[in-house]
Design a protein around this motif. Structure first.
Motif: not given
Length: 279
Positions: A158, A163, A92-93, A132, A209-210, A212, A215, A130
């Motif tokens: 995170r 984060t 995701v990152l 999450d 969670h991040p 879009e 991120a 990175c």
């Protein structure tokens, strides 16, 4: 021969009835003394204009622009050209970061935890890790050794709705992940609870969670740190340098706060207790 062009971000502004003014890439306005050179000739020479006028005085004026960095003869070179960026962590990152770093000229490669030790000593190389999630104890110990061998080391993770992007480390004495933990523990009265949280003594993660956009923001901030590393980190404005900057991104409203952080000096171990003899 390549013709000079205004440097990226620079421009010439002409107010009605006034002399031309240079707006620099930093946003400053500087008056231009064109002498006997017509303003239109200078503009045509430094842009895509059709004018082909040339004179010794115009050449000197253009050379002054080049010397000051306001004009260039070569196309813009992406700032991460010649740098290799190894990415490790949660997609995701890492996926948006891979796109952004490649767009800035980096050679992007995926990595695994087993690859970390082998990156030591590779200059012009950065590892970006990175997560999450919070960082498990000991996970980043090997990567913390990279800056001592001049391999750049950048990371984010995170904790709940925040984060954290930690300072980029690229040389001996830079801020490592272990330093950040020590500084954060020293800065809070809840140091025992924070240490227990990091150690995994917590309820299951509930996010957020991040998204879009979040991120993309995190990836953009990390890319900016990589660019600062590749360019030797010239000082611009009043912000903190990348090697001393801890950022916290609130995933709920995408606000970013910066905190200065310094390395933790090594201290000598306490002397061993000496045996006492009975009188």
């Amino acid at each position: 021969m390549n013709r000079s062009r205004l440097a990226p971000g620079a421009g010439i502004v002409t107010a009605p009835g006034d002399r031309p003014v240079l707006r620099t890439s930093e946003g400053e306005f500087l008056r231009i003394d064109t002498g006997r050179v017509g303003p239109g000739e200078l503009v045509d020479r430094l842009t895509e204009g059709e004018g082909q006028a040339s004179s010794a005085e115009l050449d000197r004026l253009v050379a002054a622009f080049e010397e000051a960095g306001h004009a260039v003869t070569e196309p813009r070179r992406p700032p991460l050209t010649g740098r290799t960026v190894h990415l490790l962590g949660d997609p995701v990152l890492t996926e948006p970061l891979a796109r952004f770093a490649a767009a800035e000229g980096a050679e992007v490669q995926s990595a695994s935890a087993d690859d970390v030790a082998g990156l030591a000593g590779r200059r012009d190389t950065a590892l970006v890790w990175c997560l999450d999630s919070p960082v498990p104890e000991g996970l980043w110990d090997e990567a913390d050794r990279l800056p001592a061998r001049h391999t750049a080391w950048l990371r984010c993770h995170r904790e709940g709705a925040h984060t954290w992007t930690e300072p980029l480390a690229s040389a001996p004495g830079d801020v490592t992940a272990a330093h950040v933990r020590l500084r954060r523990l020293a800065a809070t009265a809840a140091h025992r609870e924070l240490a227990a949280y990091w150690a995994g003594h917590r309820t299951p993660d509930t996010g957020p969670h991040p998204t879009e956009p979040a991120a993309a923001l995190i990836a953009a901030l990390l890319t900016a740190d990589l660019i600062a590393w590749a360019s030797g980190e010239p000082h611009r404005g009043s912000g903190l340098p990348a090697r001393r900057r801890l950022r916290r991104i609130d995933l709920r409203d995408l606000t970013v706060t910066e905190h200065p952080v310094l390395p933790v000096p090594e201290v000598a171990p306490l002397p061993a207790p000496t045996a006492r003899t009975a009188p």
